[in-house]
Design a protein around this motif. Structure first.
Motif, PDB file in Angstrom:
ATOM      1  N   ILE A  70       0.839  -1.202   0.000  1.00 23.46           N
ATOM      2  CA  ILE A  70       0.000   0.000   0.000  1.00 23.46           C
ATOM      3  C   ILE A  70       0.874   1.251   0.000  1.00 23.46           C
ATOM      4  CG2 ILE A  70      -1.677   1.356   1.336  1.00 23.46           C
ATOM      5  CD1 ILE A  70      -2.809  -1.382   2.336  1.00 23.46           C
ATOM      6  N   CYS A  71       1.882   1.259   0.851  1.00 21.11           N
ATOM      7  CA  CYS A  71       2.766   2.426   0.943  1.00 21.11           C
ATOM      8  C   CYS A  71       3.559   2.620  -0.334  1.00 21.11           C
ATOM      9  CB  CYS A  71       3.685   2.298   2.155  1.00 21.11           C
ATOM     10  SG  CYS A  71       2.800   2.432   3.734  1.00 21.11           S
ATOM     11  N   TRP A  72       3.991   1.530  -0.951  1.00 21.62           N
ATOM     12  CA  TRP A  72       4.725   1.637  -2.216  1.00 21.62           C
ATOM     13  C   TRP A  72       3.869   2.315  -3.284  1.00 21.62           C
ATOM     14  CZ3 TRP A  72       3.599  -0.372  -7.056  1.00 21.62           C
ATOM     15  CH2 TRP A  72       4.608  -0.264  -8.019  1.00 21.62           C
ATOM     16  N   LEU A  73       2.613   1.876  -3.395  1.00 19.76           N
ATOM     17  CA  LEU A  73       1.746   2.414  -4.438  1.00 19.76           C
ATOM     18  C   LEU A  73       1.357   3.865  -4.175  1.00 19.76           C
ATOM     19  CD1 LEU A  73       0.097   1.907  -7.032  1.00 19.76           C
ATOM     20  CD2 LEU A  73      -1.798   1.177  -5.557  1.00 19.76           C
ATOM     21  N   THR A  74       1.073   4.205  -2.926  1.00 22.02           N
ATOM     22  CA  THR A  74       0.477   5.500  -2.609  1.00 22.02           C
ATOM     23  C   THR A  74       1.450   6.565  -2.111  1.00 22.02           C
ATOM     24  OG1 THR A  74       0.024   4.828  -0.337  1.00 22.02           O
ATOM     25  CG2 THR A  74      -1.717   4.418  -1.986  1.00 22.02           C
ATOM     26  N   GLY A  75       2.606   6.146  -1.636  1.00 20.51           N
ATOM     27  CA  GLY A  75       3.555   7.111  -1.087  1.00 20.51           C
ATOM     28  C   GLY A  75       3.353   7.396   0.398  1.00 20.51           C
TER      29      GLY A  75
ATOM     30  N   ASN B   8       5.792   3.679 -11.134  1.00 19.55           N
ATOM     31  CA  ASN B   8       5.711   2.345 -11.731  1.00 19.55           C
ATOM     32  C   ASN B   8       4.325   1.723 -11.593  1.00 19.55           C
ATOM     33  OD1 ASN B   8       8.346   2.536 -12.514  1.00 19.55           O
ATOM     34  ND2 ASN B   8       9.146   1.109 -11.002  1.00 19.55           N
ATOM     35  N   GLY B   9       3.381   2.473 -11.056  1.00 20.83           N
ATOM     36  CA  GLY B   9       2.012   1.980 -10.943  1.00 20.83           C
ATOM     37  C   GLY B   9       1.421   1.606 -12.290  1.00 20.83           C
ATOM     38  N   ASP B  10       1.873   2.290 -13.327  1.00 26.66           N
ATOM     39  CA  ASP B  10       1.372   1.981 -14.667  1.00 26.66           C
ATOM     40  C   ASP B  10       1.870   0.631 -15.179  1.00 26.66           C
ATOM     41  OD1 ASP B  10      -0.153   4.281 -14.837  1.00 26.66           O
ATOM     42  OD2 ASP B  10       1.439   5.442 -15.791  1.00 26.66           O
ATOM     43  N   LEU B  11       2.844   0.049 -14.500  1.00 23.57           N
ATOM     44  CA  LEU B  11       3.330  -1.274 -14.884  1.00 23.57           C
ATOM     45  C   LEU B  11       2.436  -2.386 -14.348  1.00 23.57           C
ATOM     46  CD1 LEU B  11       7.170  -0.798 -14.271  1.00 23.57           C
ATOM     47  CD2 LEU B  11       5.904  -0.590 -16.430  1.00 23.57           C
ATOM     48  N   ILE B  12       1.465  -2.030 -13.514  1.00 23.17           N
ATOM     49  CA  ILE B  12       0.542  -3.018 -12.954  1.00 23.17           C
ATOM     50  C   ILE B  12      -0.472  -3.367 -14.025  1.00 23.17           C
ATOM     51  CG2 ILE B  12      -1.146  -3.505 -11.142  1.00 23.17           C
ATOM     52  CD1 ILE B  12       0.335  -1.293  -9.479  1.00 23.17           C
ATOM     53  N   LYS B  13      -0.396  -4.603 -14.469  1.00 24.80           N
ATOM     54  CA  LYS B  13      -1.274  -5.060 -15.535  1.00 24.80           C
ATOM     55  C   LYS B  13      -1.874  -6.399 -15.137  1.00 24.80           C
ATOM     56  CE  LYS B  13       1.542  -2.825 -19.084  1.00 24.80           C
ATOM     57  NZ  LYS B  13       0.919  -1.573 -19.085  1.00 24.80           N
ATOM     58  N   GLY B  14      -2.947  -6.758 -15.803  1.00 22.63           N
ATOM     59  CA  GLY B  14      -3.565  -8.048 -15.542  1.00 22.63           C
ATOM     60  C   GLY B  14      -5.029  -7.885 -15.180  1.00 22.63           C
ATOM     61  N   VAL B  15      -5.632  -8.999 -14.822  1.00 21.93           N
ATOM     62  CA  VAL B  15      -7.061  -9.024 -14.540  1.00 21.93           C
ATOM     63  C   VAL B  15      -7.287  -9.190 -13.043  1.00 21.93           C
ATOM     64  CG1 VAL B  15      -9.214 -10.258 -14.979  1.00 21.93           C
ATOM     65  CG2 VAL B  15      -7.543 -10.011 -16.806  1.00 21.93           C
ATOM     66  N   VAL B  16      -8.176  -8.373 -12.517  1.00 18.32           N
ATOM     67  CA  VAL B  16      -8.604  -8.502 -11.128  1.00 18.32           C
ATOM     68  C   VAL B  16     -10.116  -8.312 -11.118  1.00 18.32           C
ATOM     69  CG1 VAL B  16      -8.157  -6.084 -10.537  1.00 18.32           C
ATOM     70  CG2 VAL B  16      -8.183  -7.786  -8.738  1.00 18.32           C
TER      71      VAL B  16
ATOM     72  N   LYS C 168       3.742 -14.249  -5.048  1.00 23.57           N
ATOM     73  CA  LYS C 168       4.789 -13.612  -5.853  1.00 23.57           C
ATOM     74  C   LYS C 168       5.829 -12.989  -4.933  1.00 23.57           C
ATOM     75  CE  LYS C 168       3.281 -12.278 -10.404  1.00 23.57           C
ATOM     76  NZ  LYS C 168       3.146 -11.159 -11.335  1.00 23.57           N
ATOM     77  N   ALA C 169       7.059 -12.983  -5.402  1.00 24.41           N
ATOM     78  CA  ALA C 169       8.133 -12.343  -4.654  1.00 24.41           C
ATOM     79  C   ALA C 169       7.863 -10.850  -4.553  1.00 24.41           C
ATOM     80  CB  ALA C 169       9.470 -12.578  -5.354  1.00 24.41           C
ATOM     81  N   MET C 170       8.198 -10.262  -3.415  1.00 24.34           N
ATOM     82  CA  MET C 170       7.931  -8.850  -3.185  1.00 24.34           C
ATOM     83  C   MET C 170       8.570  -7.974  -4.257  1.00 24.34           C
ATOM     84  SD  MET C 170       6.203  -6.730  -1.382  1.00 24.34           S
ATOM     85  CE  MET C 170       5.786  -7.375   0.220  1.00 24.34           C
ATOM     86  N   GLU C 171       9.746  -8.338  -4.742  1.00 25.94           N
ATOM     87  CA  GLU C 171      10.400  -7.546  -5.776  1.00 25.94           C
ATOM     88  C   GLU C 171       9.557  -7.479  -7.038  1.00 25.94           C
ATOM     89  OE1 GLU C 171      12.125 -10.361  -4.355  1.00 25.94           O
ATOM     90  OE2 GLU C 171      12.751  -9.001  -2.765  1.00 25.94           O
ATOM     91  N   LYS C 172       8.900  -8.582  -7.367  1.00 22.92           N
ATOM     92  CA  LYS C 172       8.040  -8.608  -8.560  1.00 22.92           C
ATOM     93  C   LYS C 172       6.746  -7.836  -8.310  1.00 22.92           C
ATOM     94  CE  LYS C 172       9.742 -12.772 -10.679  1.00 22.92           C
ATOM     95  NZ  LYS C 172      10.067 -12.518 -12.045  1.00 22.92           N
ATOM     96  N   VAL C 173       6.180  -7.984  -7.110  1.00 20.45           N
ATOM     97  CA  VAL C 173       4.940  -7.264  -6.775  1.00 20.45           C
ATOM     98  C   VAL C 173       5.186  -5.765  -6.870  1.00 20.45           C
ATOM     99  CG1 VAL C 173       3.248  -6.791  -4.968  1.00 20.45           C
ATOM    100  CG2 VAL C 173       4.052  -9.130  -5.309  1.00 20.45           C
ATOM    101  N   LEU C 174       6.346  -5.327  -6.394  1.00 16.42           N
ATOM    102  CA  LEU C 174       6.670  -3.900  -6.371  1.00 16.42           C
ATOM    103  C   LEU C 174       7.323  -3.417  -7.659  1.00 16.42           C
ATOM    104  CD1 LEU C 174       7.932  -3.453  -2.699  1.00 16.42           C
ATOM    105  CD2 LEU C 174       5.617  -3.251  -3.615  1.00 16.42           C
ATOM    106  N   ARG C 175       7.310  -4.253  -8.679  1.00 19.69           N
ATOM    107  CA  ARG C 175       7.801  -3.879 -10.007  1.00 19.69           C
ATOM    108  C   ARG C 175       9.224  -3.350  -9.965  1.00 19.69           C
ATOM    109  NH1 ARG C 175       3.223  -6.100  -9.792  1.00 19.69           N
ATOM    110  NH2 ARG C 175       1.733  -5.865 -11.484  1.00 19.69           N
ATOM    111  N   GLN C 176      10.084  -4.072  -9.249  1.00 18.95           N
ATOM    112  CA  GLN C 176      11.498  -3.663  -9.140  1.00 18.95           C
ATOM    113  C   GLN C 176      12.365  -4.490 -10.058  1.00 18.95           C
ATOM    114  OE1 GLN C 176      12.141  -4.035  -4.915  1.00 18.95           O
ATOM    115  NE2 GLN C 176      11.313  -2.011  -4.544  1.00 18.95           N
TER     116      GLN C 176
END
Length: 116
Positions: free
Chosen positions: A36-41, A70-78, A108-116
């Motif tokens: 949450i903090c990663w996405l929102t600051g 990097n929020g724009d890198l979040i892709k997929g279906v939810v 998923k590994a946290m690094e992948k979730v956070l698009r790092q």
């Protein structure tokens, strides 16, 4: 067109559902907070403040210090909706957060979730 009901839903009502989903899959509340903090600051203190104030989703995201670039890198279906195709900016942010929590819960590994 009337605003979606989730926009006026208190974030603090949905937050425990995010945490419960992650915990069912062996993840932690701290990891949910990190996502949450990663996405929102928000920092941890800011997140806790918003939860205590029981702000709605619209306020939660409008007061977010800085949405991650990097929020724009979040892709997929939810929930049957392709995140990158959501047109409403607020709904897109909500769906991005939903997708991050889903990925976390799926192991998923946290690094992948956070698009790092």
């Amino acid at each position: 067109m009337p605003a979606h009901r989730i926009f006026s839903t208190p974030f603090a009502k949905v937050y425990p559902l995010y945490v419960a989903k992650a915990k069912r899959k062996g993840r932690t509340q701290e990891e949910v907070d990190q996502v949450i903090c990663w996405l929102t600051g928000y920092d941890d203190r800011g997140l806790q403040h918003q939860l205590a104030r029981e702000v709605d989703f619209a306020t939660f995201f409008s007061q977010a210090p800085a949405m991650h670039p990097n929020g724009d890198l979040i892709k997929g279906v939810v929930c049957g909706v392709r995140v990158e195709e959501v047109e409403d900016p607020l709904m897109k942010k909500i769906r991005q957060l939903d997708k991050l929590v889903d990925e976390l819960a799926k192991g998923k590994a946290m690094e992948k979730v956070l698009r790092q």
